[in-house]
Design a protein around this motif. Structure first.
Motif, PDB file in Angstrom:
ATOM      1  N   ASP A 491       0.717  -1.282  -0.068  1.00  0.00           N
ATOM      2  CA  ASP A 491      -0.029   0.128   0.044  1.00  0.00           C
ATOM      3  C   ASP A 491       0.951   1.381   0.084  1.00  0.00           C
ATOM      4  OD1 ASP A 491      -2.156  -1.671   0.001  1.00  0.00           O
ATOM      5  OD2 ASP A 491      -2.656  -1.447   2.158  1.00  0.00           O
ATOM      6  N   PHE A 492       2.114   1.360   0.685  1.00  0.00           N
ATOM      7  CA  PHE A 492       2.823   2.335   0.734  1.00  0.00           C
ATOM      8  C   PHE A 492       3.509   2.948  -0.737  1.00  0.00           C
ATOM      9  CE2 PHE A 492       7.146   3.909   1.332  1.00  0.00           C
ATOM     10  CZ  PHE A 492       6.853   5.177   1.888  1.00  0.00           C
ATOM     11  N   MET A 493       3.839   1.514  -1.186  1.00  0.00           N
ATOM     12  CA  MET A 493       4.441   1.848  -2.545  1.00  0.00           C
ATOM     13  C   MET A 493       3.799   2.310  -3.431  1.00  0.00           C
ATOM     14  SD  MET A 493       6.733  -1.821  -2.797  1.00  0.00           S
ATOM     15  CE  MET A 493       7.588  -1.074  -4.330  1.00  0.00           C
ATOM     16  N   VAL A 494       2.271   1.953  -3.291  1.00  0.00           N
ATOM     17  CA  VAL A 494       1.472   2.579  -4.260  1.00  0.00           C
ATOM     18  C   VAL A 494       1.461   4.218  -4.208  1.00  0.00           C
ATOM     19  CG1 VAL A 494      -1.022   2.575  -5.249  1.00  0.00           C
ATOM     20  CG2 VAL A 494       0.190   0.612  -4.860  1.00  0.00           C
ATOM     21  N   ALA A 495       1.239   4.560  -2.547  1.00  0.00           N
ATOM     22  CA  ALA A 495       1.018   5.877  -2.473  1.00  0.00           C
ATOM     23  C   ALA A 495       2.296   6.728  -2.506  1.00  0.00           C
ATOM     24  CB  ALA A 495       0.516   6.063  -0.816  1.00  0.00           C
ATOM     25  N   ALA A 496       3.604   5.912  -2.526  1.00  0.00           N
ATOM     26  CA  ALA A 496       4.844   6.744  -2.563  1.00  0.00           C
ATOM     27  C   ALA A 496       5.033   7.331  -3.927  1.00  0.00           C
ATOM     28  CB  ALA A 496       6.055   5.678  -2.291  1.00  0.00           C
ATOM     29  N   ARG A 497       4.439   6.828  -4.904  1.00  0.00           N
ATOM     30  CA  ARG A 497       4.517   7.223  -6.648  1.00  0.00           C
ATOM     31  C   ARG A 497       3.936   8.810  -6.315  1.00  0.00           C
ATOM     32  NH1 ARG A 497       1.572   2.143  -9.237  1.00  0.00           N
ATOM     33  NH2 ARG A 497       3.298   0.690  -8.675  1.00  0.00           N
ATOM     34  N   ASP A 498       2.901   9.031  -5.856  1.00  0.00           N
ATOM     35  CA  ASP A 498       2.060  10.274  -5.635  1.00  0.00           C
ATOM     36  C   ASP A 498       2.996  11.150  -4.934  1.00  0.00           C
ATOM     37  OD1 ASP A 498       0.163   9.124  -7.313  1.00  0.00           O
ATOM     38  OD2 ASP A 498      -1.263   8.839  -5.424  1.00  0.00           O
ATOM     39  N   ARG A 499       3.851  10.842  -4.046  1.00  0.00           N
ATOM     40  CA  ARG A 499       4.679  11.567  -3.173  1.00  0.00           C
ATOM     41  C   ARG A 499       6.143  11.821  -3.648  1.00  0.00           C
ATOM     42  NH1 ARG A 499       4.160   9.348   2.759  1.00  0.00           N
ATOM     43  NH2 ARG A 499       5.224  11.284   3.016  1.00  0.00           N
TER      44      ARG A 499
END
Length: 531
Positions: A491-499
């Motif tokens: 889940d973090f890896m998916v959200a990391a793209r936006d950040r």
């Protein structure tokens, strides 16, 4: 290499000396526990004999002493009333022994390995304090029985402290004199000067203390009656006088009670509680053993089970390994199972032929022996050492001590175990992973086993990663990674793209892909270490 016979022979002197001490301690306790249980007085003696003569050889423990336990008095008392008689209770005891034996066969004794050392040490310290609290009334001549002197099982802490304060208002000068001098003798006999004297060290200190008490009371009866002791302040043993009278004291179970369902519920309760007390005791004895020998717990359960079968068939009380008598054995220098065996033999011989002489022993002498044992179990240095070991050891230790003093042995152990488990989880929670930051570079390293219990900590670390960081997640050292942890990382890896966080996985190399889905996007994690 010594044969087993040579090994026992080399320690014979120490074991015989220790057996006398254990016998003197066990004798009034056997009677007191039988009285508290609402059972015939002789049933306590029978169980003490079985624990010494039989269980000592069946057991794998070298130093533990088995016999009737104060912790079971409430269960026994209630069971006798519920079943309508002592003979029906004996049938429950036989069945409990069978159940206990099979607990050993099916290796239930391994549960003993899960008792934290801090909790076991807390139990020993609490029992030492209980001994001191419970023996001071006897040392001062307070006319109370030995009921419950090993445990708080049937008494509240309030009533025990109340009895302690009451005893200080009813001091017997003769009993106090006997106990004080006996304590001085015991302390002197522990000194290096005595240990280095080859002649004096052959004389057991406790035996000398008892000889002093008997001699003083006999002198007081003739020359100073106001300093003499009453019958309540002396050992009280039934006088049989012959082997025939001894055999007539034995009682058989009521086998016609097999159809009573309450027989079986009581048997299950006895088997479980007796097994727990035994496992706790042998763990504690192994801690006290100067040779640090390990007791095979499954063998111990089988031995105690057979002991309870025999005790039930002869008219005795439930048997467990008992910490107080075992500690007295170690304190007196016992080295092998012969000490426990000889104490059982002494119980047999004494009740058959020497009861009238043993009844001259003041309880104040025995109280002095137990006060010394209690002090050794609860030395102030033990508390200091536990504090130095850190809060993860000191807190469960202290909570166990307080819980046992305020409730009873099993409840106190349960509370201490819960505290110990909390600290284990807390330690695991913080040691499972570490986050290191250096500017915009971050490293999260997973250690050992990482379970769902660490998910909150993982989320906290992940949330602290700033935007536009370079982030490495290293799972190389992890032996196991829980699926919840994998999903959280995904889940973090998916959200990391936006950040704009660049994530690099180490120890998750191409291998066996695990497909995780978050917000409709697929993330593939593969573990090089086979997770």
């Amino acid at each position: 290499m010594k044969t087993q016979f040579q090994y026992y022979l080399s320690h014979l002197r120490q074991d015989i000396s220790a057996s006398v001490v254990v016998f003197l301690v066990a004798l009034p306790l056997c009677l007191g526990i039988a009285l508290a249980s609402g059972a015939p007085l002789f049933s306590g003696i029978i169980s003490g004999i079985v624990g010494g003569v039989i269980v000592s050889w069946l057991s794998g423990s070298h130093l533990s002493v088995s016999g009737p336990a104060a912790g079971l008095t409430v269960i026994v008392f209630t069971a006798i009333e519920t079943l309508g008689g002592f003979h029906a209770f004996l049938l429950s005891l036989v069945i409990a022994g069978i159940l206990q034996f099979f607990l050993g066969v099916f290796r239930a004794g391994s549960i003993a390995a899960f008792f934290p050392a801090s909790v076991i040490k807390g139990m020993l310290a609490a029992i030492g304090m209980i001994l001191i609290i419970k023996q001071i009334p006897h040392a001062t001549g307070y006319d109370a029985s030995f009921v419950g002197d090993e445990s708080y099982m049937q008494e509240t802490a309030h009533s025990s402290f109340l009895e302690l304060f009451q005893s200080l208002h009813g001091v017997s000068h003769g009993a106090t004199m006997i106990s004080l001098v006996a304590l001085i003798i015991l302390v002197i006999w522990e000194s290096r000067w005595i240990r280095e004297n080859s002649l004096l060290r052959l004389i057991p200190g406790p035996l000398l203390a008892v000889a002093w008490g008997v001699s003083f009371n006999q002198w007081a009866l003739l020359n100073a009656p106001e300093w003499s002791l009453t019958l309540k302040q002396l050992v009280s043993l039934p006088e049989l006088g012959s082997t025939r009278n001894f055999v007539h004291q034995l009682q058989l179970p009521d086998f016609s009670a097999f159809s009573n369902p309450k027989i079986y519920s009581i048997a299950i309760t006895l088997a479980i509680v007796a097994s727990l007390e035994t496992l706790l005791s042998v763990e504690a004895v192994d801690k006290l053993d100067p040779h640090k020998r390990d007791t095979p717990t499954n063998l111990e359960l089988r031995a105690q089970g057979l002991g309870n079968i025999i005790s039930g068939l002869l008219g005795g009380l439930p048997i467990t390994a008992v910490i107080v008598r075992s500690a007295a054995n170690i304190n007196a220098g016992g080295q092998t199972r012969l000490a426990s065996f000889f104490h059982g033999v002494l119980l047999v011989v004494s009740v058959m032929f020497f009861a009238q002489y043993l009844n001259a022993i003041p309880l104040a002498c025995l109280a002095a022996i137990l006060l010394q044992t209690g002090y050794k179990l609860a030395k102030p240095m033990m508390f200091i050492n536990m504090y130095r070991n850190g809060l993860s050891q000191f807190v469960p230790f202290t909570i166990t001590v307080v819980a046992i003093l305020m409730t009873d042995l099993l409840e106190g152990i349960a509370i201490g175990m819960a505290c110990g488990i909390f600290f284990v989880l807390w330690s695991d929670f913080h040691s499972a992973m570490t986050l290191t930051k250096h500017g915009s570079h971050c490293l999260l390293r997973l250690h050992k086993d990482v379970s769902f219990l660490n998910k909150a900590l993982l989320r906290k670390h992940l949330a602290s990663i700033d935007e536009s960081s370079e982030f490495i997640i290293d799972g190389t050292r992890a032996l196991f990674i829980d699926q919840d942890i994998v999903e959280t990382i995904a889940d973090f890896m998916v959200a990391a793209r936006d950040r704009n966080i660049k994530v690099e996985l180490q120890g998750f190399a191409i291998g066996s892909p695990l497909h995780q889905f978050s917000n409709g996007e697929e993330v593939t994690l593969a573990f090089s270490t086979g997770h």
